[in-house]
Design a protein around this motif. Structure first.
Motif, PDB file in Angstrom:
ATOM      1  N   GLU A   5       0.521  -1.495 -10.289  1.00  0.00           N
ATOM      2  CA  GLU A   5       0.718  -0.226  -9.595  1.00  0.00           C
ATOM      3  C   GLU A   5      -0.488   0.109  -8.733  1.00  0.00           C
ATOM      4  OE1 GLU A   5       2.367   3.514  -8.406  1.00  0.00           O
ATOM      5  OE2 GLU A   5       3.145   1.536  -8.975  1.00  0.00           O
ATOM      6  N   ALA A   6      -1.692  -0.190  -9.229  1.00  0.00           N
ATOM      7  CA  ALA A   6      -2.895   0.058  -8.430  1.00  0.00           C
ATOM      8  C   ALA A   6      -2.877  -0.749  -7.145  1.00  0.00           C
ATOM      9  CB  ALA A   6      -4.138  -0.278  -9.257  1.00  0.00           C
ATOM     10  N   GLU A   7      -2.452  -1.990  -7.213  1.00  0.00           N
ATOM     11  CA  GLU A   7      -2.381  -2.813  -6.004  1.00  0.00           C
ATOM     12  C   GLU A   7      -1.376  -2.247  -5.009  1.00  0.00           C
ATOM     13  OE1 GLU A   7      -1.580  -6.607  -7.716  1.00  0.00           O
ATOM     14  OE2 GLU A   7      -3.723  -7.122  -7.933  1.00  0.00           O
ATOM     15  N   ARG A   8      -0.223  -1.774  -5.495  1.00  0.00           N
ATOM     16  CA  ARG A   8       0.771  -1.176  -4.594  1.00  0.00           C
ATOM     17  C   ARG A   8       0.221   0.091  -3.937  1.00  0.00           C
ATOM     18  NH1 ARG A   8       4.420  -2.882  -8.688  1.00  0.00           N
ATOM     19  NH2 ARG A   8       4.210  -0.907  -9.791  1.00  0.00           N
ATOM     20  N   GLN A   9      -0.395   0.944  -4.736  1.00  0.00           N
ATOM     21  CA  GLN A   9      -0.907   2.203  -4.202  1.00  0.00           C
ATOM     22  C   GLN A   9      -2.131   1.987  -3.312  1.00  0.00           C
ATOM     23  OE1 GLN A   9       0.615   5.049  -4.228  1.00  0.00           O
ATOM     24  NE2 GLN A   9       2.268   4.113  -5.413  1.00  0.00           N
ATOM     25  N   ALA A  10      -2.915   0.960  -3.584  1.00  0.00           N
ATOM     26  CA  ALA A  10      -4.065   0.676  -2.728  1.00  0.00           C
ATOM     27  C   ALA A  10      -3.601   0.317  -1.322  1.00  0.00           C
ATOM     28  CB  ALA A  10      -4.898  -0.456  -3.319  1.00  0.00           C
ATOM     29  N   ALA A  11      -2.598  -0.559  -1.205  1.00  0.00           N
ATOM     30  CA  ALA A  11      -2.098  -0.943   0.123  1.00  0.00           C
ATOM     31  C   ALA A  11      -1.567   0.283   0.868  1.00  0.00           C
ATOM     32  CB  ALA A  11      -0.999  -1.995  -0.026  1.00  0.00           C
ATOM     33  N   ARG A  12      -0.893   1.149   0.144  1.00  0.00           N
ATOM     34  CA  ARG A  12      -0.370   2.373   0.753  1.00  0.00           C
ATOM     35  C   ARG A  12      -1.509   3.306   1.170  1.00  0.00           C
ATOM     36  NH1 ARG A  12       0.891   7.010  -2.080  1.00  0.00           N
ATOM     37  NH2 ARG A  12       2.225   8.494  -0.970  1.00  0.00           N
ATOM     38  N   LEU A  13      -2.520   3.422   0.327  1.00  0.00           N
ATOM     39  CA  LEU A  13      -3.642   4.307   0.635  1.00  0.00           C
ATOM     40  C   LEU A  13      -4.396   3.829   1.861  1.00  0.00           C
ATOM     41  CD1 LEU A  13      -5.334   6.770  -0.222  1.00  0.00           C
ATOM     42  CD2 LEU A  13      -6.666   5.233  -1.687  1.00  0.00           C
ATOM     43  N   TRP A  14      -4.568   2.520   2.018  1.00  0.00           N
ATOM     44  CA  TRP A  14      -5.285   2.020   3.202  1.00  0.00           C
ATOM     45  C   TRP A  14      -4.497   2.348   4.463  1.00  0.00           C
ATOM     46  CZ3 TRP A  14      -8.360   2.329  -0.228  1.00  0.00           C
ATOM     47  CH2 TRP A  14      -8.622   1.430  -1.247  1.00  0.00           C
ATOM     48  N   ARG A  15      -3.165   2.307   4.395  1.00  0.00           N
ATOM     49  CA  ARG A  15      -2.358   2.689   5.561  1.00  0.00           C
ATOM     50  C   ARG A  15      -2.525   4.174   5.876  1.00  0.00           C
ATOM     51  NH1 ARG A  15       1.532  -0.565   2.889  1.00  0.00           N
ATOM     52  NH2 ARG A  15       2.723   1.283   2.236  1.00  0.00           N
ATOM     53  N   ARG A  16      -2.553   4.996   4.864  1.00  0.00           N
ATOM     54  CA  ARG A  16      -2.737   6.439   5.078  1.00  0.00           C
ATOM     55  C   ARG A  16      -4.110   6.720   5.681  1.00  0.00           C
ATOM     56  NH1 ARG A  16       0.464  10.179   2.553  1.00  0.00           N
ATOM     57  NH2 ARG A  16      -1.329  11.526   2.082  1.00  0.00           N
ATOM     58  N   MET A  17      -5.123   6.016   5.210  1.00  0.00           N
ATOM     59  CA  MET A  17      -6.463   6.191   5.778  1.00  0.00           C
ATOM     60  C   MET A  17      -6.479   5.830   7.257  1.00  0.00           C
ATOM     61  SD  MET A  17      -9.099   4.705   2.896  1.00  0.00           S
ATOM     62  CE  MET A  17     -10.509   4.822   4.008  1.00  0.00           C
ATOM     63  N   ALA A  18      -5.852   4.717   7.592  1.00  0.00           N
ATOM     64  CA  ALA A  18      -5.863   4.253   8.980  1.00  0.00           C
ATOM     65  C   ALA A  18      -5.170   5.240   9.911  1.00  0.00           C
ATOM     66  CB  ALA A  18      -5.190   2.885   9.071  1.00  0.00           C
ATOM     67  N   ALA A  19      -4.208   6.000   9.394  1.00  0.00           N
ATOM     68  CA  ALA A  19      -3.443   6.926  10.228  1.00  0.00           C
ATOM     69  C   ALA A  19      -4.103   8.286  10.370  1.00  0.00           C
ATOM     70  CB  ALA A  19      -2.045   7.103   9.644  1.00  0.00           C
ATOM     71  N   LEU A  20      -5.193   8.533   9.634  1.00  0.00           N
ATOM     72  CA  LEU A  20      -5.826   9.849   9.697  1.00  0.00           C
ATOM     73  C   LEU A  20      -6.469  10.086  11.058  1.00  0.00           C
ATOM     74  CD1 LEU A  20      -7.633  10.192   6.254  1.00  0.00           C
ATOM     75  CD2 LEU A  20      -5.769  11.611   7.096  1.00  0.00           C
ATOM     76  N   PRO A  21      -6.258  11.257  11.638  1.00  0.00           N
ATOM     77  CA  PRO A  21      -6.983  11.617  12.845  1.00  0.00           C
ATOM     78  C   PRO A  21      -8.413  11.995  12.505  1.00  0.00           C
ATOM     79  CG  PRO A  21      -5.635  13.449  12.156  1.00  0.00           C
ATOM     80  CD  PRO A  21      -5.318  12.307  11.205  1.00  0.00           C
ATOM     81  N   PRO A  22      -9.305  12.065  13.472  1.00  0.00           N
ATOM     82  CA  PRO A  22     -10.663  12.497  13.191  1.00  0.00           C
ATOM     83  C   PRO A  22     -10.670  13.925  12.660  1.00  0.00           C
ATOM     84  CG  PRO A  22     -10.517  11.502  15.366  1.00  0.00           C
ATOM     85  CD  PRO A  22      -9.108  11.701  14.885  1.00  0.00           C
TER      86      PRO A  22
END
Length: 408
Positions: free
Chosen positions: A383-400
């Protein structure tokens, strides 16, 4: 009842409820744990960490462009990560981190949390994980104004207040948190100290981790962040100051005079290139933390010895730090945590090298023969591996800045 021993020193202990008592021949009904040739010792304490960073070892992308200073590390990496957290990712991060801590024989975590877009109720997410898996924990929300100004600071303090008053989990207690002096106004700092006193607890805050914290305090008219927070009554006796890298010996002595704890984090300080806290030798109230690195306290102790040797630190002062957190924990919890003697709190590890062969927390067996009993470690990692991949995508989409992203 659980009977331990004998170990290589011939010690035999009986856990009766949540306390340690000596024994001769254990009752027939007692669960016997083999300890032959192993060390029986108190569970380790991580005196400053960040459960929210638990997914970082699972492929955290590098920052682009690479940061050139500590503030850029915060802005481009950690402050983006904490903004990207939602409840699902936070729970996965905490479960992965806590499971690893228990496997390494670390029974207690003193956490400092931030998740500005998943703020209200976030301490319950962490507390539920700790209670379920069997880790003792002190939790707080690090109030800050770096995203949403004074209102964000109020919300952060309100989360700590709500949690301290509502929590009924036996293994978990609450503190009041401030992120760092340079991210809060005088008003928020004053409110934190007042709230901690009203609740009968203390404040947990980053202090002088980098020179930027000192420069900010001086711009505000103070000699440094310690003097500022003391003048604002933000630090009740027993408060926990993480890092202290850029404190002088006089400041460290002043912190000790006020009954404050300092927590050194050698791996983090080395990794962030913020310096070495040589002045901490001026206080006997210095514990050891990991600042979000895995809670393998043997690894942290090795890094402490390496860094201390490289900087000519006082060997006697350094040698006390890995065990100092037992005293800190006793102040917040009551009872004795370190001595393996009658009446000591039953947080015990039977260690086989760097791993926990057995671990008991509050008299409960949570690791047996190297296996986590309170959850499925393989499922936690998956589950950590699944959520990590998702979290990195959310980080990349954050505006400044402080706005939230929507990637999923």
């Amino acid at each position: 009842m659980i009977a331990l021993g004998p170990d290589r020193e011939g010690r035999r202990l009986l856990l009766d409820g949540a306390g340690v008592v000596p024994w001769g021949e254990p009752p027939a009904a007692a669960l016997r744990l083999a300890c032959a040739g192993q060390r029986i010792e108190p569970g380790r304490v991580n005196a400053h960490t960040h459960l929210y960073s638990g997914l970082a070892p699972l492929g955290l992308p590098p920052t682009e462009p690479p940061p050139e200073c500590f503030l850029q590390i915060l802005e481009r990496l950690w402050w983006r990560l904490d903004r990207a957290l939602d409840e699902t990712a936070l729970a996965a991060a905490a479960r992965y981190y806590v499971a690893g801590a228990l496997a390494a024989g670390t029974s207690t975590l003193i956490d400092h949390h931030e998740s500005p877009d998943c703020l209200e109720g976030s301490l319950d997410v962490l507390a539920d994980v700790c209670q379920e898996l069997g880790a003792r924990a002190l939790l707080c929300y690090g109030a800050t104004e770096r995203n949403g100004g004074r209102e964000e600071g109020r919300r952060g303090l309100a989360e700590s207040r709500r949690f301290v008053l509502a929590n009924r989990r036996p293994l978990v207690r609450g503190l009041v948190g401030l992120h760092a002096s340079f991210t809060v106004s005088d008003e928020t700092a004053r409110e934190a100290g007042r709230l901690a006193r009203d609740l009968g607890t203390v404040v947990h805050v980053h202090l002088a981790e980098d020179g930027a914290d000192v420069e900010d305090a001086r711009r505000r008219g103070w000699p440094g962040p310690l003097e500022r927070l003391l003048a604002l009554d933000a630090l009740p006796a027993g408060s926990i100051l993480a890092h202290g890298v850029h404190l002088s010996r006089d400041q460290v002595r002043r912190a000790e005079d006020h009954g404050l704890w300092l927590v050194q984090n050698p791996r983090s300080n080395r990794g962030n290139r913020v310096g070495y806290p040589a002045a901490l030798a001026a206080s006997g109230r210095v514990a050891l933390g990991t600042d979000g690195y895995p809670a393998r306290m043997d690894d942290e102790a090795v890094a402490l010895a390496e860094e201390a040797g490289a900087h000519g630190d006082d060997p006697a002062a350094v040698a006390r730090r890995p065990d100092a957190a037992y005293e800190l924990l006793a102040e917040r919890w009551g009872g004795r945590f370190a001595p393996l003697a009658p009446g000591a709190i039953a947080d015990l590890a039977v260690r086989d090298g760097g791993e926990a062969l057995h671990l008991l927390v509050d008299g409960r067996l949570v690791v047996h023969e190297g296996r986590l009993l309170t959850a499925d470690a393989e499922r936690i990692r998956a589950e950590a591996e699944r959520q990590a991949a998702r979290l990195w995508r959310r980080m990349a989409a954050l505006p400044p800045g402080g706005a939230s992203g929507t990637a999923d």
